[in-house]
Structures are given as C-alpha cells and as structure tokens.
Design a protein around this motif. Structure first.
Motif, PDB file in Angstrom:
ATOM      1  N   ALA A  48       6.777  12.062  -1.787  1.00 44.33           N
ATOM      2  CA  ALA A  48       6.472  11.563  -0.439  1.00 44.33           C
ATOM      3  C   ALA A  48       6.706  12.647   0.601  1.00 44.33           C
ATOM      4  O   ALA A  48       5.922  12.776   1.561  1.00 44.33           O
ATOM      5  N   LEU A  62      -0.107  11.327   3.423  1.00 45.55           N
ATOM      6  CA  LEU A  62       0.575  10.140   2.897  1.00 45.55           C
ATOM      7  C   LEU A  62      -0.418   8.995   2.765  1.00 45.55           C
ATOM      8  O   LEU A  62      -1.087   8.638   3.729  1.00 45.55           O
ATOM      9  N   SER A  92       1.866   2.817   1.381  1.00 49.73           N
ATOM     10  CA  SER A  92       2.644   3.526   0.364  1.00 49.73           C
ATOM     11  C   SER A  92       3.998   2.861   0.113  1.00 49.73           C
ATOM     12  O   SER A  92       4.634   2.321   1.013  1.00 49.73           O
ATOM     13  N   VAL A  95       5.656   5.041   6.189  1.00 51.36           N
ATOM     14  CA  VAL A  95       5.836   4.432   4.864  1.00 51.36           C
ATOM     15  C   VAL A  95       5.935   2.919   5.044  1.00 51.36           C
ATOM     16  O   VAL A  95       6.638   2.428   5.935  1.00 51.36           O
TER      17      VAL A  95
END
Length: 241
Positions: free
Chosen positions: A188, A197, A201, A220
């Motif tokens: 990540a 990214l 995720s 995230v």
C-alpha cells in the motif's frame, strides 16, 4: 475509513475467539475479520492456521478434527478458557451488531478444496446474507474468489495480493473478477507513493499509528488492524470527532 479488527481485538484477547470479536466492537471497530476452515464434520470454524498447535493446547490439523474434538481444546487463556468460535457463532454475534461489517477469509490450500466455499455460501444463504453489503469474502486464493463469484455473485469479493507475486495477481484479477483488492501495508505504501492506490482498497495488518494516519489520509477504505481501539482514535482524530 473503516476500522476492521483483524482476527478480532487480537492484540488484547486470544485471536478469533468469541471474546476477541465482541471486545472489538466495544473498542470501536466498524467490523471484524475472521479466517475460516472446514472441519472433518463439515463445520466452518474460525481458525487461522491449518494446525491448532499455536492457538490452542491441542495438536493436529483442523481438517482432521470434528468440532466436538476441537471443543476439547482451550483456544483461550488459562484464566479464561475458550472453545473455538464457529462461523455460525460469529454470525450470531454479528446479529447483535447489524450495522457492522464482517470480512471472512477463505483459507487455502486445504484438503477439502471448493467444499469450503460451497459450505460458506450455504451458511450465508441459510441466514439470508448472500446480498448483504456488510458481508465480504476475502482470500489469497484466486480460485476461491472465482468460486464465490460463480456461487454468490452478489457477495463482495476481495482478492488479497501476495507481495512476492504481485504482477501475477494483477493478471489473475482479470479472470476471477474480484470486486476489490487487498494489499499489505508494505505494498500500500508503494501505491500511495506512486498515486496508484486502487479504489475500495483493503489494507492489512496496520498496527503502527503513522501507517494508520497514512492510510486514513490516502483514501484507504478498509483498514485491518490488531489494535482497533488505537485505530479508532487515529481515524476519529482525522475526522474531527
């Protein structure tokens, strides 16, 4: 960002036990993650390793035991003994937290192959959860993700990328049709640095406050951690709560 308690509140309580799961919600987790394996009698149990030696006072493979045999072992502590938590028992706990998320990791390789996904889908179907947005199936096995896509296409399916073979897994995604990907914290960081990214995720296992902050500030969606109370504090700090 959602805080997901990896194997429950596993830094404070024996992993994957009913206590670890219930305490995770008391610590502010938005959901919990569990690993499932199939016993010899066809029951799904929340045990990470293929053998029980590390997590209990017993010995041997999960797949060669019945649930009743596994219940003879202590998966807790000497002061607070605990039987292994079955998936059904965990789903009972989730019934008390209808707004929380459950991430179920299908563990492979194992002797029963596709039977694991078949039993998982059967259990979720019985409970009316095959289209529940709070249920997510995750796995390092591309075949497991593909089977879930075939058996229960409405379920969220997260393919966990293994770091050493990331290029292979990116190609594999084209055929197994996951709904999202899961990345280790190390991978990540690389994606965040390169501004690549993936959306939606899932990142594991994030226990460092600096990494938690980086994930929060980088978009995230799901953060898996052994320290849900700390992660909750970091996330709330960033949102002004």
């Amino acid at each position: 960002m959602f805080v997901i308690a990896h194997r429950g509140a596993s830094a404070d309580y024996p992993e994957l036990t009913a206590t670890a799961f219930t305490e995770a919600f008391l610590q502010g987790a938005d959901g919990v993650e569990c690993d499932v394996r199939l016993t010899r009698c066809g029951e799904l149990v929340c045990i990470h390793d293929p053998i029980v030696d590390r997590v209990s006072d017993g010995r041997g493979r999960v797949s060669t035991h019945t649930v009743e045999q596994l219940r003879e072992y202590n998966f807790g502590t000497e002061e607070a003994p605990s039987a292994p938590c079955t998936l059904d028992e965990l789903l009972d706990i989730m019934d008390d937290h209808p707004d929380k998320h459950l991430f179920i990791e299908s563990k492979h390789p194992m002797r029963y192959g596709r039977m694991l996904e078949e039993e998982l889908v059967k259990t979720l179907r019985y409970r009316g959860l095959l289209a529940d947005p709070h249920i997510h199936v995750i796995s390092f096995s591309g075949s497991a993700i593909h089977r879930i896509q075939q058996l229960a296409p409405a379920l969220d399916r997260i393919y966990l990328r293994n770091d050493p073979n990331a290029w292979y897994h990116r190609i594999r995604e084209l055929t197994i049709q996951p709904t999202a990907v899961g990345l280790s914290m190390r991978t990540a960081r690389e994606h965040i640095r390169d501004h690549t990214l993936p959306p939606s995720s899932y990142v594991w296992t994030v226990d460092d406050p600096e990494d938690m902050t980086l994930c929060r500030d980088s978009g995230v969606q799901w953060l898996a951690t052994n320290l849900p109370a700390l992660a909750r504090e970091v996330v709330d700090r960033g949102t002004g709560h």
